[in-house]
Design a protein around this motif. Structure first.
Motif, mmCIF file in Angstrom:
data_model
loop_
_atom_site.group_PDB
_atom_site.id
_atom_site.type_symbol
_atom_site.label_atom_id
_atom_site.label_comp_id
_atom_site.label_asym_id
_atom_site.label_seq_id
_atom_site.Cartn_x
_atom_site.Cartn_y
_atom_site.Cartn_z
ATOM 1 N N CYS A 122 -14.727 62.913 -21.584
ATOM 2 C CA CYS A 122 -14.147 61.651 -21.097
ATOM 3 C C CYS A 122 -14.944 60.423 -21.519
ATOM 4 N N GLY A 123 -16.026 60.607 -22.248
ATOM 5 C CA GLY A 123 -16.819 59.467 -22.691
ATOM 6 C C GLY A 123 -17.621 58.807 -21.593
ATOM 7 N N LEU A 124 -18.194 59.590 -20.680
ATOM 8 C CA LEU A 124 -18.960 59.064 -19.550
ATOM 9 C C LEU A 124 -20.408 59.516 -19.652
ATOM 10 N N ARG A 172 -14.378 54.449 -13.495
ATOM 11 C CA ARG A 172 -13.553 54.401 -12.305
ATOM 12 C C ARG A 172 -13.124 55.796 -11.877
ATOM 13 N N LEU A 173 -12.378 55.838 -10.782
ATOM 14 C CA LEU A 173 -12.037 57.109 -10.146
ATOM 15 C C LEU A 173 -11.220 58.042 -11.048
ATOM 16 N N ASP A 193 -15.452 69.964 -15.489
ATOM 17 C CA ASP A 193 -16.698 70.670 -15.189
ATOM 18 C C ASP A 193 -16.468 71.817 -14.206
ATOM 19 N N LEU A 194 -15.666 71.569 -13.181
ATOM 20 C CA LEU A 194 -15.417 72.623 -12.196
ATOM 21 C C LEU A 194 -14.665 73.796 -12.803
ATOM 22 N N LEU A 196 -11.264 63.306 -13.632
ATOM 23 C CA LEU A 196 -10.936 64.199 -14.745
ATOM 24 C C LEU A 196 -12.178 64.892 -15.272
ATOM 25 N N ALA A 197 -13.286 64.164 -15.378
ATOM 26 C CA ALA A 197 -14.532 64.785 -15.854
ATOM 27 C C ALA A 197 -15.024 65.856 -14.881
#
Length: 305
Positions: free
Chosen positions: A89-91, A18-19, A29-30, A24-25
């Motif tokens: 984040c586990g994605l 979800r959003l 990264d950014l 957060l991921a």
């Protein structure tokens, strides 16, 4: 849970991200990519101080495209959809059929990410993710990808409470073959959570499940037995039968079938009796005859000294 059907008609139960977790991921990264871009830009400014303005602008644009566009595409391609922020984040980014992404998927996602994430500061991606059923942004829609959750908390399996001792073995003659699996699952879920329900609601649910179970078994309802205790006893009886069937010794090939509830006979392996050697009469045994041996004759050769 999202049911994705593969090309082999296999249904995959995946949990789309979800959003909040995706935001957060992307933010992690950014932070990494922008920090690297700033350090590289400072080094390039010092290195290209002697060049003209056009050359410095070209180097700046090339570093921007390489660090903020090329590096994320390369990272997602090589890691099969797991950047640093997604790992934290586990994605993971997967295809619509659940398979790992390739370079073309990462390229489309990175190209749309310049507009969705960098130029509009993530506003377009947030709006698209909110209106999407599976939380996808425009880059995912055009690339045919999906961001899923890899670390899913496991569900705690609660044991079924045991029946009262005075009901143990009372329903051994019930025919449970007509009870569907859905009814067993509903009974189990009720028994594991009946302490969390309102007493009146739990009593009505237990009565309804007991009526359904009685209708399936064809036996009359027991007199004086509470509905919840009846469900516990029947579930315990089914578990006992399943355990006896699973750990029952396998019958010997060719042997008669053993009725249910009786232990299978133990068959000891047969051992062949030793064969006695034939007895030969003494008179029939030939007696060896002594043959006279002549002494060796002299040949005239003397042995060596």
């Amino acid at each position: 849970m999202s049911d994705l059907v593969t090309g082999d008609a296999v249904v995959l139960g995946l949990r789309p991200a979800r959003l909040p977790s995706r935001a957060l991921a992307i933010l992690l990264d950014l932070v990494v990519y922008v920090t690297g871009y700033v350090l590289i830009s400072v080094g390039l400014v010092l290195a290209t101080a002697s060049l003209d303005g056009a050359a410095r602008a070209a180097v700046s644009v090339a570093s921007f495209v390489l660090v903020l566009v090329g590096v994320p595409i390369a990272v997602e391609t090589l890691s099969h959809g797991r950047s640093l922020g997604k790992v934290a984040c586990g994605l993971r980014v997967v295809r619509d059929d659940g398979g790992p992404i390739r370079f073309r998927h990462a390229l489309v996602r990175g190209a749309f990410g310049v507009f969705e994430l960098l130029m509009t500061f993530g506003s377009v991606a947030c709006i698209a993710s909110l209106f999407s059923e599976r939380g996808r942004r425009l880059g995912d829609v055009f690339a045919g990808t999906l961001v899923i959750r890899e670390r899913v908390p496991g569900a705690r399996v609660m044991p079924v409470p045991p029946p009262p001792p005075w009901l143990a073995g009372r329903f051994g003659g019930l025919d449970l073959s007509a009870v569907p699996d859905g009814l067993w699952l509903a009974i189990r879920q009720y028994l594991t959570r009946m302490d969390q329900l309102d007493p009146q609601v739990g009593a009505s649910m237990a009565a309804r499940l007991a009526d359904d179970l009685v209708a399936r078994t064809g036996a009359p309802p027991p007199v004086g037995v509470p509905a919840a205790a009846f469900l516990m006893a029947v579930v315990h009886e089914r578990q006992s039968r399943d355990a006896a069937r699973a750990f029952r010794p396998q019958p010997v090939p060719g042997a008669a079938p053993v009725p249910y509830g009786q232990p299978a006979p133990v068959v000891m392996p047969t051992v062949a009796a030793p064969v006695a050697a034939p007895v030969v009469p003494v008179a029939a045994v030939p007696v060896p005859v002594a043959v006279p041996v002549e002494p060796p004759r002299a040949t005239g050769f003397a042995p060596p000294a």
